[in-house]
Design a protein around this motif. Structure first.
Motif, PDB file in Angstrom:
ATOM      1  N   ASN A   1       0.816  -1.219   0.000  1.00  0.00           N
ATOM      2  CA  ASN A   1       0.000   0.000   0.000  1.00  0.00           C
ATOM      3  C   ASN A   1       0.853   1.275   0.000  1.00  0.00           C
ATOM      4  O   ASN A   1       0.331   2.367   0.210  1.00  0.00           O
ATOM      5  CB  ASN A   1      -1.001   0.002   1.155  1.00  0.00           C
ATOM      6  CG  ASN A   1      -0.346  -0.117   2.507  1.00  0.00           C
ATOM      7  OD1 ASN A   1       0.868  -0.260   2.593  1.00  0.00           O
ATOM      8  ND2 ASN A   1      -1.133  -0.077   3.565  1.00  0.00           N
ATOM      9  N   GLY A   2       2.162   1.161  -0.215  1.00  0.00           N
ATOM     10  CA  GLY A   2       3.018   2.327  -0.411  1.00  0.00           C
ATOM     11  C   GLY A   2       3.718   2.869   0.819  1.00  0.00           C
ATOM     12  O   GLY A   2       4.433   3.857   0.724  1.00  0.00           O
ATOM     13  N   ASN A   3       3.521   2.260   1.978  1.00  0.00           N
ATOM     14  CA  ASN A   3       4.235   2.705   3.180  1.00  0.00           C
ATOM     15  C   ASN A   3       5.692   2.273   3.104  1.00  0.00           C
ATOM     16  O   ASN A   3       5.990   1.143   2.717  1.00  0.00           O
ATOM     17  CB  ASN A   3       3.601   2.125   4.448  1.00  0.00           C
ATOM     18  CG  ASN A   3       2.242   2.715   4.726  1.00  0.00           C
ATOM     19  OD1 ASN A   3       1.970   3.851   4.359  1.00  0.00           O
ATOM     20  ND2 ASN A   3       1.383   1.951   5.367  1.00  0.00           N
ATOM     21  N   CYS A   4       6.586   3.162   3.496  1.00  0.00           N
ATOM     22  CA  CYS A   4       8.019   2.852   3.450  1.00  0.00           C
ATOM     23  C   CYS A   4       8.569   2.776   4.872  1.00  0.00           C
ATOM     24  O   CYS A   4       8.684   3.787   5.556  1.00  0.00           O
ATOM     25  CB  CYS A   4       8.760   3.908   2.638  1.00  0.00           C
ATOM     26  SG  CYS A   4      10.499   3.493   2.406  1.00  0.00           S
ATOM     27  N   TYR A   5       8.880   1.566   5.302  1.00  0.00           N
ATOM     28  CA  TYR A   5       9.475   1.343   6.612  1.00  0.00           C
ATOM     29  C   TYR A   5      10.993   1.418   6.472  1.00  0.00           C
ATOM     30  O   TYR A   5      11.563   0.828   5.564  1.00  0.00           O
ATOM     31  CB  TYR A   5       9.086  -0.032   7.166  1.00  0.00           C
ATOM     32  CG  TYR A   5       7.646  -0.116   7.614  1.00  0.00           C
ATOM     33  CD1 TYR A   5       7.315   0.087   8.947  1.00  0.00           C
ATOM     34  CD2 TYR A   5       6.631  -0.404   6.715  1.00  0.00           C
ATOM     35  CE1 TYR A   5       6.002   0.003   9.368  1.00  0.00           C
ATOM     36  CE2 TYR A   5       5.314  -0.483   7.123  1.00  0.00           C
ATOM     37  CZ  TYR A   5       5.006  -0.281   8.453  1.00  0.00           C
ATOM     38  OH  TYR A   5       3.713  -0.354   8.868  1.00  0.00           O
ATOM     39  N   ILE A   6      11.625   2.113   7.370  1.00  0.00           N
ATOM     40  CA  ILE A   6      13.074   2.240   7.397  1.00  0.00           C
ATOM     41  C   ILE A   6      13.583   1.383   8.551  1.00  0.00           C
ATOM     42  O   ILE A   6      13.091   1.504   9.677  1.00  0.00           O
ATOM     43  CB  ILE A   6      13.511   3.708   7.611  1.00  0.00           C
ATOM     44  CG1 ILE A   6      12.815   4.644   6.624  1.00  0.00           C
ATOM     45  CG2 ILE A   6      15.015   3.838   7.558  1.00  0.00           C
ATOM     46  CD1 ILE A   6      13.177   4.408   5.185  1.00  0.00           C
ATOM     47  N   PHE A   7      14.580   0.538   8.270  1.00  0.00           N
ATOM     48  CA  PHE A   7      15.080  -0.380   9.294  1.00  0.00           C
ATOM     49  C   PHE A   7      16.532  -0.098   9.642  1.00  0.00           C
ATOM     50  O   PHE A   7      17.337   0.299   8.796  1.00  0.00           O
ATOM     51  CB  PHE A   7      14.962  -1.833   8.817  1.00  0.00           C
ATOM     52  CG  PHE A   7      13.579  -2.385   8.938  1.00  0.00           C
ATOM     53  CD1 PHE A   7      13.199  -3.068  10.071  1.00  0.00           C
ATOM     54  CD2 PHE A   7      12.659  -2.200   7.917  1.00  0.00           C
ATOM     55  CE1 PHE A   7      11.919  -3.583  10.199  1.00  0.00           C
ATOM     56  CE2 PHE A   7      11.375  -2.709   8.033  1.00  0.00           C
ATOM     57  CZ  PHE A   7      11.004  -3.390   9.178  1.00  0.00           C
ATOM     58  N   CYS A   8      16.827  -0.339  10.891  1.00  0.00           N
ATOM     59  CA  CYS A   8      18.183  -0.359  11.402  1.00  0.00           C
ATOM     60  C   CYS A   8      18.340  -1.752  12.010  1.00  0.00           C
ATOM     61  O   CYS A   8      17.904  -1.986  13.142  1.00  0.00           O
ATOM     62  CB  CYS A   8      18.388   0.752  12.426  1.00  0.00           C
ATOM     63  SG  CYS A   8      20.089   0.971  12.875  1.00  0.00           S
ATOM     64  N   TYR A   9      18.850  -2.659  11.220  1.00  0.00           N
ATOM     65  CA  TYR A   9      18.886  -4.080  11.537  1.00  0.00           C
ATOM     66  C   TYR A   9      17.447  -4.585  11.667  1.00  0.00           C
ATOM     67  O   TYR A   9      16.658  -4.364  10.753  1.00  0.00           O
ATOM     68  CB  TYR A   9      19.765  -4.373  12.746  1.00  0.00           C
ATOM     69  CG  TYR A   9      21.188  -3.894  12.537  1.00  0.00           C
ATOM     70  CD1 TYR A   9      22.030  -4.551  11.664  1.00  0.00           C
ATOM     71  CD2 TYR A   9      21.669  -2.755  13.181  1.00  0.00           C
ATOM     72  CE1 TYR A   9      23.328  -4.099  11.432  1.00  0.00           C
ATOM     73  CE2 TYR A   9      22.958  -2.295  12.961  1.00  0.00           C
ATOM     74  CZ  TYR A   9      23.775  -2.976  12.087  1.00  0.00           C
ATOM     75  OH  TYR A   9      25.053  -2.527  11.859  1.00  0.00           O
TER      76      TYR A   9
END
Length: 121
Positions: free
Chosen positions: A89-97
């Motif tokens: 649905n276009g959400n962008c999750y940013i991960f740190c590990y």
């Protein structure tokens, strides 16, 4: 044209393609180059570890909402992360590990923790 050692600057005798006066200078020069590279990597890894620690601290249960200001005041650096994940649905999750976040539109941040089974896939 006189050739000079890349490490100590003394004149070099011998082959035309020789760059160092001896093995000691060659080792010193290469070790110095590697040290500079390692300093950059060490600095970035330190920021990533700090970001991960902060995300883990504010997200003990796997999902939480927090203000962006609170993350920044804890020392979180939004410029450094390990990867991003875009949902259907276009959400962008940013991960740190394994810890991540989703920026919400009202200065809030949704913190998440990726499940280990998904992490290993």
């Amino acid at each position: 044209m006189e050739r000079l050692c890349l490490d100590c600057g003394t004149p070099i005798k011998g082959r035309a393609d020789k760059k160092f006066c001896d093995d000691s200078c060659r080792n010193n020069y290469n070790n110095r180059l590697k040290t500079e590279d390692h300093l950059v990597l060490r600095r970035i890894n330190s920021i990533l570890k700090k970001n991960r620690t902060i995300l883990a601290q504010f997200n003990p249960n796997g999902k939480a909402k927090i203000s962006r200001k609170k993350l920044i005041s804890a020392g979180f650096n939004f410029d450094y992360h390990t990867y991003s994940y875009e949902t259907q649905n276009g959400n962008c999750y940013i991960f740190c590990y394994e810890y991540g976040y989703l920026l919400l539109n009202n200065e809030k941040v949704l913190l998440v923790k990726r499940e280990e089974s998904l992490w290993l896939a």
